[in-house]
Design an enzyme around this catalytic site. Sequence first.
Site, mmCIF file in Angstrom:
data_model
loop_
_atom_site.group_PDB
_atom_site.id
_atom_site.type_symbol
_atom_site.label_atom_id
_atom_site.label_comp_id
_atom_site.label_asym_id
_atom_site.label_seq_id
_atom_site.Cartn_x
_atom_site.Cartn_y
_atom_site.Cartn_z
ATOM 1 N N LYS A 143 37.759 47.199 49.031
ATOM 2 C CA LYS A 143 36.414 46.826 49.478
ATOM 3 C C LYS A 143 35.391 47.137 48.389
ATOM 4 O O LYS A 143 34.451 46.364 48.169
ATOM 5 C CB LYS A 143 36.059 47.579 50.761
ATOM 6 C CG LYS A 143 34.627 47.323 51.231
ATOM 7 C CD LYS A 143 34.325 47.987 52.559
ATOM 8 C CE LYS A 143 32.885 47.721 52.987
ATOM 9 N NZ LYS A 143 32.581 48.218 54.347
ATOM 10 N N HIS A 183 67.528 13.447 52.030
ATOM 11 C CA HIS A 183 66.139 13.437 52.485
ATOM 12 C C HIS A 183 66.006 13.961 53.916
ATOM 13 O O HIS A 183 65.306 13.402 54.746
ATOM 14 C CB HIS A 183 65.544 12.041 52.364
ATOM 15 C CG HIS A 183 65.533 11.524 50.960
ATOM 16 N ND1 HIS A 183 64.973 12.225 49.907
ATOM 17 C CD2 HIS A 183 66.043 10.382 50.417
ATOM 18 C CE1 HIS A 183 65.121 11.541 48.791
ATOM 19 N NE2 HIS A 183 65.767 10.420 49.067
#
Length: 512
Positions: free
Chosen positions: A139, A275
């Site tokens: 922070k 595929h």
Amino acid sequence: MKAMKKRALISVYDKKGVLELASRLSKLGFEILSTGGTLALLTEGGISAAAVSDITKFPECLDGRVKTLHPSIHGGILAERGKESHMRQLESLGIGTIDLVFVNLYPFEKAIKQQGAQAADAVENIDIGGPAMIRSAAKNYEYVAVATDPSDYGVILSELEETGEVSLATRKKLAAKAFQLTAFYDSLISRYFSEELFPEYYTIGLRKLYSLRYGENPHQSASFYDDPMDAQAGIGTAEILWGKELSYNNIADADAAVAAAMDFADMPASANIKHQNPCAIAVGESIAQAYQKAYDADPVSIYGGVVALTRPVGRECAELLNKSFLEIVIAPEYSEEALSILKQREDLRILRLSALSEQAAVSGLLAKKVAGGMLLSEHDSEIYASLSYPTKRQPTPQELTDLIFAFKAVKHAKSNAITLAKDGVLVGCGPGQPNRIGSLEIAASMAGERAIGSVMASDAFFPFDDTVKAAIKAGVSAIIQPGGSNRDEDSIKAADEAGIAMVFTGMRHFKH
């Protein structure tokens, strides 16, 4: 206000590189603060370090559960150096600033994966003080550098030794990494303890395995991530024995191949995928026979495809596999002779996944990212709810075996899907068409004359009898489908008029 001494806090579970880190920081004039085992290691290594308890004037307590949760630590980390009121408060409270924070966390993931691990083991490996310090430092990245990974020590030390400070760009990058770690860590804990399938807040913590050359297409970037909380055996746990790195499409196709093969793992089976759709699936007396049958069913589409096998690969199967160009072969094991043969193909990737020989239970949730959110669902791990026989003619034992085979296969083809099967071989697959007639035409075209006497599976019910009539015209002898249409009677009537059997499963298998 007087200048405060530079200080670094080091409190780590993974102590890799800590002695060198502390030694170089000491030479740079940093005072070292530490706790527990890290402090003991530094002291043994001849490095001067102050105990955090000496700074807080409060002893570690509750078997080490409380060490650093104190204003003297978090105040020193969180104070904004550019805000005069903050600095005056620190001075009045006798709190010194902490400029560098080196923290990594208790091994929660390792603890829960150990054999015989109990909830109590998990609880004791939930780090509290560590994440708190990491978040405080991240922070306040404008003034504090935080490192959660030993691989980042070097860049911090290099910048300190070259310029006397860690650059803002580096501090910001390290802060982002720190928040990623604490979010990942908390996601593991929340998913471990959650008893709800779909809780109000669902977090998925992923760990990057490696970057990929590109995504679905060369202009898209991509990476492959591991989900530590997904116990399902799959492509993410496969071992690469040979070949160049996997591509995005390789991984997607291999995942589809593994899923298809596992539905046939009760006997030698070959799932040939192109595929993400099955171009052929076959079962046999041996794995070599299963592959040969699958190859013969469609020797064209498998070019550049993926083959998943449910039994160890020996010489005979390896020689068959080497006759065509394959992207990937996946099997539970390989003989040394088989590996030697397969490695003759430099363009082949050889993967080992022991779970392929098992009908493993599917765990976790299926996730699909959509714009603005994510869809989560259970995996489609069932085959049918129950079998019923609405037509006058019942299927023969061989037809029923092939019908179930075809229905297993259709669940792995994109919807709307139609499959044709005969004698334990997928002879035709029509995936992903806007209507079921189109899917049947593709499947029948693939099958050719083999469609005559084959059985047909549909992943969903027939809204009209047109697909049934087209199947009859193609020579199909029996049909399996979920049933449940308002016009089921039309399909049943068409089947009865042609003298073919129909089976209802009570379960559909859309795959989008």
